[in-house]
Design a protein around this motif. Sequence first.
Motif: not given
Length: 539
Positions: A19-20, A22-27, A162-163, A166-167
């Motif tokens: 899940v992390a 996926m969130v990182v790739k979207v951002i 990781q999130i 990335q943010i």
Amino acid sequence: MAEHPKPNRLLQGTLILTVAGMVVKVIGSLNWIILSRVLGGEGIGLYQMAFPIYLLALSVSSAGIPVAISIITAEKVALKDYSGSKRVFKLSMGILAVTGLLLSLLVYFGAGWLIGHQIIRDSRAYYAIQALSPAIFLVTILSSFRGYLQGWQIMTPTAVSQIAEQIFRVGAMLFFAMLLLPRGIEYAAGGASMGAGAGAAAGLLVLLYYYWRLEKQQNDFADSAVAAEKNHEPVISMVRRIVKLALPVSLASIMLPLVANLDLLIVPLRLEAAGYTVEQATELFGYLTGMAVPLVNLATMATAALATSIVPAVSEAAVTGNMREIQQRTATAMRFANLVTIPAAVGLWVLAEPIATFVYHAPQASQVVRVLSFGVYLLGIHQVTTGVLQGMGHAVLPVINMGVAAVIKVVFNYYLTAVPSLGISGAGWATNADLGVAALLNYYFVCRYTGFQMDRKTLGKYLLAAAIMGICIDFLHLVTIKQGIGDAEATLLLIILAMLIYTISVILLGAVNEQELKRIPVVGAVLHRLFWRFGLNKN
């Protein structure tokens, strides 16, 4: 003290990291779209010139030590040698702090040398190189904390960091790029590069918080007398173990870009030998490396996360000599890999053209995407088996296997790519051969050292469920074309329907039993109640 891993801790950790990811790739994807508009092609080019230097320095500075920290920490925790685990972590972090600082300073002060000796051909990349240098030290330190916490089989800190990384990275990149743009494109590229350091600092703060929480929990417990004796393991012995485990991982990380560079040297040249012009060869090479390969990596995100989770899980069982536990955890990991990669491979095969059109606006790439769809399953198995072997202390075997597979890939690339009827598809089949040989060799050694055997009956059910899904989705794809549904809407709808059809097929075929259904993290209990209500779980 962190609680002893539950039976489903492996899958919980995998889900958290997936899940992390996926969130990182979207951002990251959103950031790249915005940053490209801010910097333009020229600014992005300057940033991309500096980034490979940063990645190379980062791989040298960490050199596989975080994986070694994870393995040794898991062993110490399994033996209840908690003080020993902290000594390993502190020693490893000391090594990483020195190497990270040296590489950071080398990149910062060596930026002018790289420009002067034409290694970086555009002098305007100078600021981007220097701006990336502090991140090398920060990311190296950050990776040591991740390795330690993963050794405790606590994956939430890695995911949250990781999130956060990335943010803050994206926010800083856009802020400094726009702030410095009026001074010139080279300054804006340097500003964008500053995002790496800001993101690493944010991720490190998150990990420090989780480390502090773990330390606070540990203070309530004392080591046993046996464990206390083991705390006196000589420093030189610990360093040898760290190097022994870290070196193969480091070699593996270096081998990946090496193989990629071999592709760069061979594939375009052999495409020209097949009759393509230089421009056509470049375009086809872009379809392979810039479109098909990233889709395979995206489809194996879950198994990549699983590979991270399986290392400390197997290491913990190995140090206590619990072979049965190793077999069970290996079986769980392999079943999960089969469960997710087989339908992903089939789905990518069936939907190659709509996915290539939706993601890249390049339906011409569908040919090589379809060929590389086989690589989804092969890469997934390779990732998981690599994690099992590393956890058991056989970290050198995956490296040797990758080397053998790389030689085979070079040979296949040379001959198949030059066949006019194959072209870039020949290079795709060479990549499949590379992944297949590495996965098969890894699998052989996993079976040899663990006694694990693939459950062929369940594997057959996964294949049948994926075939049902593929046939249904192929038919539904034709329906969407006739109905005139847009490419984006149709592709997303088909992917959702494919997941639903496959899930129902797997349960109806009895490939997932009642206990396994309940053990699926987060959604397991809900799925179990749902299928119990409709009587679909009575296998």
